[in-house]
Design an enzyme around this catalytic site. Structure first.
Site, PDB file in Angstrom:
ATOM      1  CG  ASP A  53      -8.621  -4.717  -2.540  1.00 41.40           C
ATOM      2  OD1 ASP A  53      -9.793  -4.661  -2.109  1.00 41.40           O
ATOM      3  OD2 ASP A  53      -7.936  -4.150  -3.104  1.00 41.40           O
ATOM      4  CG  HIS A 111      -2.187   0.997   1.088  1.00 42.26           C
ATOM      5  ND1 HIS A 111      -1.904   2.309   1.381  1.00 42.26           N
ATOM      6  CD2 HIS A 111      -3.208   0.604   0.471  1.00 42.26           C
ATOM      7  CE1 HIS A 111      -3.100   2.726   1.008  1.00 42.26           C
ATOM      8  NE2 HIS A 111      -3.965   1.964   0.526  1.00 42.26           N
TER       9      HIS A 111
END
Ligand code: CMC
Length: 432
Positions: free
Chosen positions: A366, A308
């Site tokens: 996710d 991320h």
């Protein structure tokens, strides 16, 4: 030098200026470079906005080192445990948790807008049955502006609010219709008594010829996943919406642009990509081979659902979703589901690997959400659509915040031009 300025010196001309440092509630201060070009004649260069705050915002805050996510100041863990998706939607839009009458009024507004215009349904027939649902979402959501003219005057706060309510309310109806179209079943009208997520499940999975009962565990799981996906600062899709909205484009078209940005596998499309990746890996014994591929710079393969831009510690949403995954599998599936076992093992092995440790790559939101969706019977190509439904809350909140800001101007980034220097047109017969 005062504490809240920074001095910048141009070593070519010797000119120095002091730039103010703005401090927010949390997080790093921001150097206000508004006068930089005027003073120095230079633009600043920051591809991917790694060091650039594109706006002020009071909606969501992420502390990437602590693995912390706050919506309007409230930790995501508390909201996931105690709140509901529509209460969070209220919080995001209006800044405070609602009193009961305010929440009731809000729920009433959302319920009033769940149906879509019958003519809009005709749009689906223009798509082949195997069209990706995200492609349909971009088209149908963008076309809402052709139907709801009473909510597109963006300078009118009431219009803005109605547009926001319409988008939150209609998104599940539009999404479920995408799914029904792909499997050739009739569209199911919203049943408002079922609640936001119950209604979505009903519109996706019920058929006119049989009774359908919404599973409360499925409903709860979906509600929590939606809370976790509701907003995430100035990510790619939200920034796209702010950019599109800055030209005073209508809200439905702006949200369609956000759906397009979300679709990419580096962003919301990652949940679908994770399931494809797990299928591709197939077995625990293949994990080392795929980890090597992920580390190989000459191989485009990446570990989907990992890494991320902001989180350099655990993504708190992933922690909550992993826990929910255990619960959902225990109640609706099989906790020894091979796919889940594979995901857990992949996470374990990757987190021990130096490559992932050094780069601080952890599972993101996710990584596990797709496994829950799969257990709920949601097909893989609908995963990113689920994300879009939830993120609509963040998109419209950020859009309303931006349009409501009296200092708002059209967003118009500069560039570092590296093309050909000015040259004269060459006639065809003289080109070499
Ligand atoms: N697998 C292997 N290597 C990775 C991965 C990964 N998933 N993610 C980052 N890296 C490496 C990358 O190659 C780079 O290595 P080096 O420093 O040697 O060049 C380093 O880690 C830093 O990565 P980056 O690409 O510079 O980081 P970024 O902030 O530009 O990208 C990201 C962030 C999320 C796009 C990226 O981590 C990625 O592609 N992850 C997989 C896709 C994914 O799961 N996306 C969902 C994000 S969370 C939900 C959402 O935003 O919608």
């Amino acid at each position: 030098m005062a504490k809240d300025t920074i001095t910048v010196t141009d070593n070519v001309t010797g000119k120095s200026i002091e730039l103010p440092i703005c401090h927010g509630t949390h997080g790093p201060g921001a150097v206000d470079i508004g006068v930089f070009f005027k003073e120095f004649g230079y633009v600043t260069f920051d591809p991917g906005f790694v060091s650039t705050a594109s706006c002020r915002s009071a909606i969501t805050y992420i502390d990437g080192d602590k693995g912390q996510l706050l919506y309007r100041g409230y930790p995501i863990e508390q909201l996931a445990e105690k709140s509901s998706f529509l209460e969070v939607a209220y919080l995001m839009l209006y800044g405070e948790l609602p009193q009961q009458p305010e929440l009731d009024g809000f729920l009433g507004n959302i319920v009033r807008h769940t149906m879509i215009n019958e003519s809009l349904k005709g749009f689906y027939q223009g798509f082949y049955h195997d069209a990706h649902p995200m492609a349909i979402m971009v088209g149908v959501v963008g076309s809402l502006s052709a139907f709801y003219h009473d909510s597109t005057d963006i300078r009118n706060p009431e219009h803005r609010e109605i547009a926001a309510h319409r988008l939150i309310a209609k998104m599940p109806t539009i999404a479920a219709a995408c799914y029904k179209h792909s499997i050739g079943e009739p569209f199911v009208y919203p049943q408002n008594k079922l609640g936001y997520c119950g209604n979505l499940l009903n519109m996706m999975f019920s058929v006119p010829c049989e009774e359908y009962e919404v599973d409360p565990i499925a409903q709860k799981a979906l509600d929590m996943i939606f809370i976790l996906h509701a907003d995430h600062e100035q990510n790619a899709s939200t920034s796209t919406i702010r950019l599109a909205g800055s030209s005073a484009a209508n809200p439905f078209a702006c949200v369609a642009s956000g759906i397009a940005a979300l679709w990419g596998p580096a962003h919301g499309g990652a949940n679908e990509a994770v399931l494809h990746m797990l299928d591709q890996i197939g077995d625990v014994k293949n994990i080392p081979k795929f980890l090597e591929k992920a580390k190989d710079k000459n191989d485009p393969f990446r570990l989907m659902g990992f890494g991320h831009r902001i989180y350099k510690n655990f993504d708190p949403r992933a922690t909550l979703i992993r826990k929910m995954c255990h619960e959902v599998l225990a109640k609706l599936g099989d906790e020894n589901d091979p796919l889940f076992e594979l995901a857990l093992k992949l996470e374990e092995v990757a987190l021990q690997d130096d490559y992932f440790k050094q780069r601080k790559l952890y599972p993101n939101v996710d990584f596990y959400s797709g496994i829950i969706y799969k257990v709920l019977g949601i097909p893989t190509n609908m995963f990113t659509v689920m994300f879009a439904i939830a993120r609509t809350v963040g998109w419209v909140s950020q859009w309303m915040e931006m349009i409501g800001d009296p200092d708002q101007r059209i967003a118009r980034p500069r560039q570092l031009y590296e093309g050909a220097a000015m040259r004269d047109y060459v006639d065809m017969n003289k080109r070499s």
